[in-house]
Design a protein around this motif. Structure first.
Motif, PDB file in Angstrom:
ATOM      1  N   TRP A   9       0.849  -1.186   0.000  1.00  0.00           N
ATOM      2  CA  TRP A   9       0.000   0.000   0.000  1.00  0.00           C
ATOM      3  C   TRP A   9       0.883   1.233   0.000  1.00  0.00           C
ATOM      4  O   TRP A   9       1.747   1.410   0.862  1.00  0.00           O
ATOM      5  CB  TRP A   9      -0.919   0.004   1.205  1.00  0.00           C
ATOM      6  CG  TRP A   9      -1.729   1.247   1.347  1.00  0.00           C
ATOM      7  CD1 TRP A   9      -1.607   2.187   2.329  1.00  0.00           C
ATOM      8  CD2 TRP A   9      -2.782   1.686   0.486  1.00  0.00           C
ATOM      9  NE1 TRP A   9      -2.531   3.184   2.124  1.00  0.00           N
ATOM     10  CE2 TRP A   9      -3.255   2.901   0.996  1.00  0.00           C
ATOM     11  CE3 TRP A   9      -3.363   1.176  -0.677  1.00  0.00           C
ATOM     12  CZ2 TRP A   9      -4.295   3.610   0.396  1.00  0.00           C
ATOM     13  CZ3 TRP A   9      -4.391   1.882  -1.276  1.00  0.00           C
ATOM     14  CH2 TRP A   9      -4.844   3.084  -0.737  1.00  0.00           C
ATOM     15  N   ASP A  10       0.678   2.090  -0.975  1.00  0.00           N
ATOM     16  CA  ASP A  10       1.371   3.369  -1.091  1.00  0.00           C
ATOM     17  C   ASP A  10       0.422   4.422  -0.531  1.00  0.00           C
ATOM     18  O   ASP A  10      -0.486   4.882  -1.212  1.00  0.00           O
ATOM     19  CB  ASP A  10       1.696   3.620  -2.558  1.00  0.00           C
ATOM     20  CG  ASP A  10       2.375   4.952  -2.820  1.00  0.00           C
ATOM     21  OD1 ASP A  10       2.449   5.799  -1.898  1.00  0.00           O
ATOM     22  OD2 ASP A  10       2.828   5.154  -3.959  1.00  0.00           O
ATOM     23  N   GLU A  21       4.471  -5.719  -9.415  1.00  0.00           N
ATOM     24  CA  GLU A  21       4.992  -4.354  -9.384  1.00  0.00           C
ATOM     25  C   GLU A  21       5.855  -4.080  -8.153  1.00  0.00           C
ATOM     26  O   GLU A  21       6.432  -3.015  -8.038  1.00  0.00           O
ATOM     27  CB  GLU A  21       3.823  -3.356  -9.376  1.00  0.00           C
ATOM     28  CG  GLU A  21       2.894  -3.508 -10.568  1.00  0.00           C
ATOM     29  CD  GLU A  21       1.583  -2.783 -10.385  1.00  0.00           C
ATOM     30  OE1 GLU A  21       1.173  -2.098 -11.335  1.00  0.00           O
ATOM     31  OE2 GLU A  21       0.962  -2.909  -9.307  1.00  0.00           O
ATOM     32  N   VAL A  22       5.927  -5.040  -7.230  1.00  0.00           N
ATOM     33  CA  VAL A  22       6.591  -4.829  -5.938  1.00  0.00           C
ATOM     34  C   VAL A  22       7.879  -5.642  -5.844  1.00  0.00           C
ATOM     35  O   VAL A  22       7.903  -6.824  -6.174  1.00  0.00           O
ATOM     36  CB  VAL A  22       5.649  -5.248  -4.776  1.00  0.00           C
ATOM     37  CG1 VAL A  22       6.361  -5.160  -3.435  1.00  0.00           C
ATOM     38  CG2 VAL A  22       4.395  -4.407  -4.781  1.00  0.00           C
ATOM     39  N   VAL A  23       8.928  -4.979  -5.360  1.00  0.00           N
ATOM     40  CA  VAL A  23      10.185  -5.654  -5.029  1.00  0.00           C
ATOM     41  C   VAL A  23      10.514  -5.273  -3.593  1.00  0.00           C
ATOM     42  O   VAL A  23      10.559  -4.093  -3.254  1.00  0.00           O
ATOM     43  CB  VAL A  23      11.342  -5.210  -5.956  1.00  0.00           C
ATOM     44  CG1 VAL A  23      12.639  -5.855  -5.538  1.00  0.00           C
ATOM     45  CG2 VAL A  23      11.018  -5.502  -7.414  1.00  0.00           C
ATOM     46  N   VAL A  24      10.686  -6.266  -2.730  1.00  0.00           N
ATOM     47  CA  VAL A  24      11.104  -6.008  -1.353  1.00  0.00           C
ATOM     48  C   VAL A  24      12.564  -6.434  -1.265  1.00  0.00           C
ATOM     49  O   VAL A  24      12.898  -7.593  -1.508  1.00  0.00           O
ATOM     50  CB  VAL A  24      10.233  -6.804  -0.344  1.00  0.00           C
ATOM     51  CG1 VAL A  24      10.693  -6.525   1.080  1.00  0.00           C
ATOM     52  CG2 VAL A  24       8.762  -6.463  -0.509  1.00  0.00           C
ATOM     53  N   TYR A  30      10.320  -1.392  -3.266  1.00  0.00           N
ATOM     54  CA  TYR A  30      10.537  -0.719  -4.535  1.00  0.00           C
ATOM     55  C   TYR A  30       9.364  -1.037  -5.452  1.00  0.00           C
ATOM     56  O   TYR A  30       8.879  -2.159  -5.493  1.00  0.00           O
ATOM     57  CB  TYR A  30      11.852  -1.171  -5.180  1.00  0.00           C
ATOM     58  CG  TYR A  30      13.046  -0.764  -4.361  1.00  0.00           C
ATOM     59  CD1 TYR A  30      13.615   0.499  -4.507  1.00  0.00           C
ATOM     60  CD2 TYR A  30      13.581  -1.624  -3.414  1.00  0.00           C
ATOM     61  CE1 TYR A  30      14.692   0.886  -3.723  1.00  0.00           C
ATOM     62  CE2 TYR A  30      14.661  -1.248  -2.639  1.00  0.00           C
ATOM     63  CZ  TYR A  30      15.216   0.009  -2.801  1.00  0.00           C
ATOM     64  OH  TYR A  30      16.280   0.388  -2.035  1.00  0.00           O
ATOM     65  N   ILE A  31       8.938  -0.032  -6.199  1.00  0.00           N
ATOM     66  CA  ILE A  31       7.813  -0.178  -7.102  1.00  0.00           C
ATOM     67  C   ILE A  31       8.300  -0.006  -8.533  1.00  0.00           C
ATOM     68  O   ILE A  31       9.039   0.927  -8.840  1.00  0.00           O
ATOM     69  CB  ILE A  31       6.722   0.884  -6.799  1.00  0.00           C
ATOM     70  CG1 ILE A  31       6.226   0.728  -5.368  1.00  0.00           C
ATOM     71  CG2 ILE A  31       5.581   0.804  -7.797  1.00  0.00           C
ATOM     72  CD1 ILE A  31       5.622  -0.613  -5.034  1.00  0.00           C
ATOM     73  N   ASN A  32       7.864  -0.924  -9.372  1.00  0.00           N
ATOM     74  CA  ASN A  32       8.180  -0.880 -10.790  1.00  0.00           C
ATOM     75  C   ASN A  32       6.849  -0.828 -11.545  1.00  0.00           C
ATOM     76  O   ASN A  32       6.315  -1.861 -11.936  1.00  0.00           O
ATOM     77  CB  ASN A  32       8.986  -2.123 -11.171  1.00  0.00           C
ATOM     78  CG  ASN A  32       9.433  -2.101 -12.607  1.00  0.00           C
ATOM     79  OD1 ASN A  32       9.155  -1.174 -13.343  1.00  0.00           O
ATOM     80  ND2 ASN A  32      10.131  -3.142 -13.001  1.00  0.00           N
ATOM     81  N   PRO A  33       6.291   0.380 -11.756  1.00  0.00           N
ATOM     82  CA  PRO A  33       4.947   0.485 -12.315  1.00  0.00           C
ATOM     83  C   PRO A  33       4.817  -0.028 -13.750  1.00  0.00           C
ATOM     84  O   PRO A  33       3.745  -0.421 -14.165  1.00  0.00           O
ATOM     85  CB  PRO A  33       4.628   1.975 -12.226  1.00  0.00           C
ATOM     86  CG  PRO A  33       5.931   2.651 -12.104  1.00  0.00           C
ATOM     87  CD  PRO A  33       6.864   1.679 -11.447  1.00  0.00           C
ATOM     88  N   LYS A  34       5.901  -0.037 -14.504  1.00  0.00           N
ATOM     89  CA  LYS A  34       5.812  -0.500 -15.891  1.00  0.00           C
ATOM     90  C   LYS A  34       5.998  -2.009 -16.010  1.00  0.00           C
ATOM     91  O   LYS A  34       5.848  -2.568 -17.087  1.00  0.00           O
ATOM     92  CB  LYS A  34       6.834   0.218 -16.754  1.00  0.00           C
ATOM     93  CG  LYS A  34       6.533   1.695 -16.890  1.00  0.00           C
ATOM     94  CD  LYS A  34       7.476   2.362 -17.829  1.00  0.00           C
ATOM     95  CE  LYS A  34       7.136   3.832 -17.937  1.00  0.00           C
ATOM     96  NZ  LYS A  34       8.073   4.538 -18.797  1.00  0.00           N
ATOM     97  N   LYS A  35       6.357  -2.672 -14.925  1.00  0.00           N
ATOM     98  CA  LYS A  35       6.506  -4.125 -14.886  1.00  0.00           C
ATOM     99  C   LYS A  35       7.565  -4.638 -15.868  1.00  0.00           C
ATOM    100  O   LYS A  35       7.484  -5.746 -16.347  1.00  0.00           O
ATOM    101  CB  LYS A  35       5.173  -4.820 -15.142  1.00  0.00           C
ATOM    102  CG  LYS A  35       4.071  -4.398 -14.210  1.00  0.00           C
ATOM    103  CD  LYS A  35       2.781  -5.071 -14.559  1.00  0.00           C
ATOM    104  CE  LYS A  35       1.650  -4.463 -13.767  1.00  0.00           C
ATOM    105  NZ  LYS A  35       0.369  -5.045 -14.087  1.00  0.00           N
ATOM    106  N   LYS A  36       8.540  -3.794 -16.189  1.00  0.00           N
ATOM    107  CA  LYS A  36       9.625  -4.188 -17.084  1.00  0.00           C
ATOM    108  C   LYS A  36      10.945  -3.902 -16.394  1.00  0.00           C
ATOM    109  O   LYS A  36      11.078  -2.930 -15.660  1.00  0.00           O
ATOM    110  CB  LYS A  36       9.568  -3.399 -18.393  1.00  0.00           C
ATOM    111  CG  LYS A  36       8.336  -3.668 -19.214  1.00  0.00           C
ATOM    112  CD  LYS A  36       8.360  -2.854 -20.490  1.00  0.00           C
ATOM    113  CE  LYS A  36       7.094  -3.091 -21.287  1.00  0.00           C
ATOM    114  NZ  LYS A  36       7.056  -2.240 -22.478  1.00  0.00           N
ATOM    115  N   LEU A  37      11.934  -4.730 -16.661  1.00  0.00           N
ATOM    116  CA  LEU A  37      13.233  -4.557 -16.017  1.00  0.00           C
ATOM    117  C   LEU A  37      13.917  -3.259 -16.428  1.00  0.00           C
ATOM    118  O   LEU A  37      14.661  -2.677 -15.663  1.00  0.00           O
ATOM    119  CB  LEU A  37      14.140  -5.745 -16.327  1.00  0.00           C
ATOM    120  CG  LEU A  37      13.743  -7.052 -15.659  1.00  0.00           C
ATOM    121  CD1 LEU A  37      14.663  -8.177 -16.122  1.00  0.00           C
ATOM    122  CD2 LEU A  37      13.793  -6.917 -14.151  1.00  0.00           C
TER     123      LEU A  37
END
Length: 141
Positions: A9-10, A21-24, A30-37
């Motif tokens: 939750w942001d 979209e989430v990396v812990v 960390y959030i990666n909204p585009k879902k690409k590396l």
């Protein structure tokens, strides 16, 4: 094999970020909204209350049940929220009227009983962050 997924939750942007979209990492989210590396990621300091884990149960519609979800059951129309019980070392459904109260006194329904006769399978209604109105409605009734 059990699925391991997290969501976050942001609170600043009032948005729930899903597991893809989430990396812990290193106590940060960390959030990666585009879902690409190759896309930019951004992050914030870890807060245990903002990261929710998928528990192994799915609801009637096949939707995964996460920590901090608000649920009911097909055969028991009471409303609960899902939390991790440190003492029991398991996720439990806790009566919604105990939200933000003394959880030690709250009746808790072990996941072991979910889906059994008299209780039925869970139904996800929402979660405590995106649907706070569900907490108020149920607490006041």
């Amino acid at each position: 094999m059990r699925e391991i997924k997290f969501r976050a939750w942001d609170g600043h942007n009032k948005k729930m970020w899903n597991s893809d979209e989430v990396v812990v990492w290193n106590n940060n989210i960390y959030i990666n909204p585009k879902k690409k590396l190759e896309s930019k990621i951004y992050g914030w300091s870890h807060s245990e209350r903002l990261v929710m884990q998928l528990i192994s149960n799915k609801d009637i519609a096949g939707v995964g049940v996460f920590d901090r979800d608000i649920i009911t059951f097909e055969d028991n129309k009471e409303t609960y929220f899902v939390i991790f019980d440190e003492e029991r070392e398991e996720y439990v459904a806790c009566d919604i009227s105990y939200f933000n109260k003394d959880l030690e006194k709250a009746p808790k329904l072990s996941r072991y009983w979910w889906g059994t006769k008299g209780i039925g399978r869970p139904i996800v209604l929402g979660n405590i962050y995106e649907n706070p109105e569900l907490l108020e409605t149920k607490k006041s009734s």
